[in-house]
Motif scaffolding. Structure first.
Motif, PDB file in Angstrom:
ATOM      1  N   VAL A  92      -4.247   1.635  -4.870  1.00  0.00           N
ATOM      2  CA  VAL A  92      -3.401   2.818  -5.036  1.00  0.00           C
ATOM      3  C   VAL A  92      -3.342   3.183  -6.519  1.00  0.00           C
ATOM      4  O   VAL A  92      -3.228   4.355  -6.892  1.00  0.00           O
TER       5      VAL A  92
ATOM      6  N   ASN B 137       0.883   3.986   0.599  1.00  0.00           N
ATOM      7  CA  ASN B 137      -0.544   3.704   0.796  1.00  0.00           C
ATOM      8  C   ASN B 137      -1.306   4.934   1.292  1.00  0.00           C
ATOM      9  O   ASN B 137      -2.404   5.245   0.808  1.00  0.00           O
TER      10      ASN B 137
ATOM     11  N   PHE C 141      -1.345  -1.278  -1.401  1.00  0.00           N
ATOM     12  CA  PHE C 141      -2.742  -1.520  -1.731  1.00  0.00           C
ATOM     13  C   PHE C 141      -2.935  -1.530  -3.242  1.00  0.00           C
ATOM     14  O   PHE C 141      -2.426  -0.655  -3.957  1.00  0.00           O
TER      15      PHE C 141
END
Length: 364
Positions: free
Chosen positions: A191, A55, A188
């Protein structure tokens, strides 16, 4: 081969040098360098460290690409730190204040973040093009101004969340689902935006006229202008694009985890991005490696206190990487230049011998 050697050798030398220096520091302090490294590697498999590395690397990659675009034209966008924080704040405020269908809501937040970053760096771009103000000075000053703007926006458009001041919560329709990795946590969803930006950057730099003019302007502004490149347009375009990408860096956390912007939002990404872009030689894959390395050093260092090693050793590693990579690039550049000059000299010497023989034959 020479091109790849010039690209890979400097960062490799920088990493080796920083590892040697930090090993010496650890030995002087009474710690074992090998056990320290093994402990940091082992930390990757514990808890959510692996996901945290991914992340954080995504955010690092975005700010590093933003820096790399400026570096391609010898422009130093030092204001990335302020651009991504202000963009995250404005995007969070807009995201919390509107109601849109799922997908469109998140898209709006992303667009607002990119636009805010571009508009903010646009101040420095206009000053550079029309008043000759150094972008280094103006972006540094804009960093400080951004801190004040963020505080003002959060104070006047936010709410109190416990003891922390923050913007309103972005509703479910504006959030981006993550990618669960079992017990390691959730990556996430944005990403993947970093990956798309990297691909887009590679295509832009290597496959488009704009990319050619960007690199040409960086290598030789005078020659680029003589070739018909509009230097003012290139400066404006490069800085605006750099600011737009910087404006995306804080959104993975905003849309994927926090769903709000707080005063304690992570800092330091912008300055790390400058170092990562330098380490990666502005190449999309090199920058990706640098982002992962930087993130690994950040997150795996959390375990060092458990074995009696201060976490500050990681700061030493990162600092020496930045300093040594500059020196390594210069040393390799000089070596490659000497090699080319020697090669040209040998070719000229070889070409001169037949000419002398021919002259001798004619005289005979």
């Amino acid at each position: 081969m020479n091109t790849w050697r010039a690209r890979l050798l400097p960062p490799a030398l920088a990493i080796v040098f920083s590892a040697v220096l930090c090993s010496a520091v650890l030995l002087i302090s009474g710690a074992n360098p090998i056990s320290t490294l093994l402990e940091m590697v082992a930390q990757v498999g514990r808890g959510t460290t692996l996901v945290d590395i991914i992340n954080t690397a995504g955010a690092y990659y975005l700010v590093a690409i933003a820096a790399a675009i400026g570096f391609q034209m010898n422009l130093l966008n030092i204001g990335i730190e302020g651009q991504y924080r202000l963009a995250a704040c404005v995007a969070a405020i807009v995201g919390a204040s509107v109601s849109l269908p799922f997908g469109l809501h998140a898209l709006l937040v992303v667009v607002v973040g990119a636009a805010t970053g571009a508009i903010y760096v646009g101040i420095a771009a206009v000053l550079k093009v029309y008043r000759g103000v150094s972008e280094v000075i103006s972006t540094i000053m804009l960093n400080t101004l951004a801190l004040g703007l963020v505080s003002y926006l959060v104070t006047n458009f936010g709410v109190m969340s416990g003891n922390n001041q923050s913007t309103g919560l972005i509703p479910e329709s504006g959030r981006v689902p993550g990618i669960p990795l079992g017990g390691y946590g959730t990556v996430f969803g944005l990403v993947l935006l970093s990956v798309l930006v990297g691909v887009g950057y590679a295509v832009l730099i290597n496959r488009t006229r704009f990319g050619f003019e960007l690199k040409a302007s960086g290598l030789s502004p005078t020659a680029a202008v003589a070739g018909g490149v509009n230097s003012k347009k290139m400066v404006l375009s490069a800085l605006l694009l750099s600011g737009a990408i910087a404006g995306l860096a804080g959104l993975p956390e905003i849309l994927g985890r926090d769903h709000t912007f707080t005063i304690t939002f992570p800092t330091g990404y912008g300055f790390a991005g400058l170092a990562i872009a330098l380490l990666g030689r502005n190449h999309p894959l090199g920058v990706a490696f640098g982002a992962l390395l930087w993130s690994f050093l950040d997150k795996s260092s959390l375990t060092l206190d458990n074995i009696g090693v201060p976490q500050e050793i990681v700061t030493i590693v990162q600092g020496t990487i930045v300093l040594s990579v500059v020196v390594a690039y210069e040393l390799v550049r000089r070596r490659e230049l000497a090699r080319e000059q020697s090669k040209v000299g040998e070719e000229l010497g070889t070409a001169a011998e037949p000419a002398a023989t021919a002259d001798g034959g004619e005289k005979a």
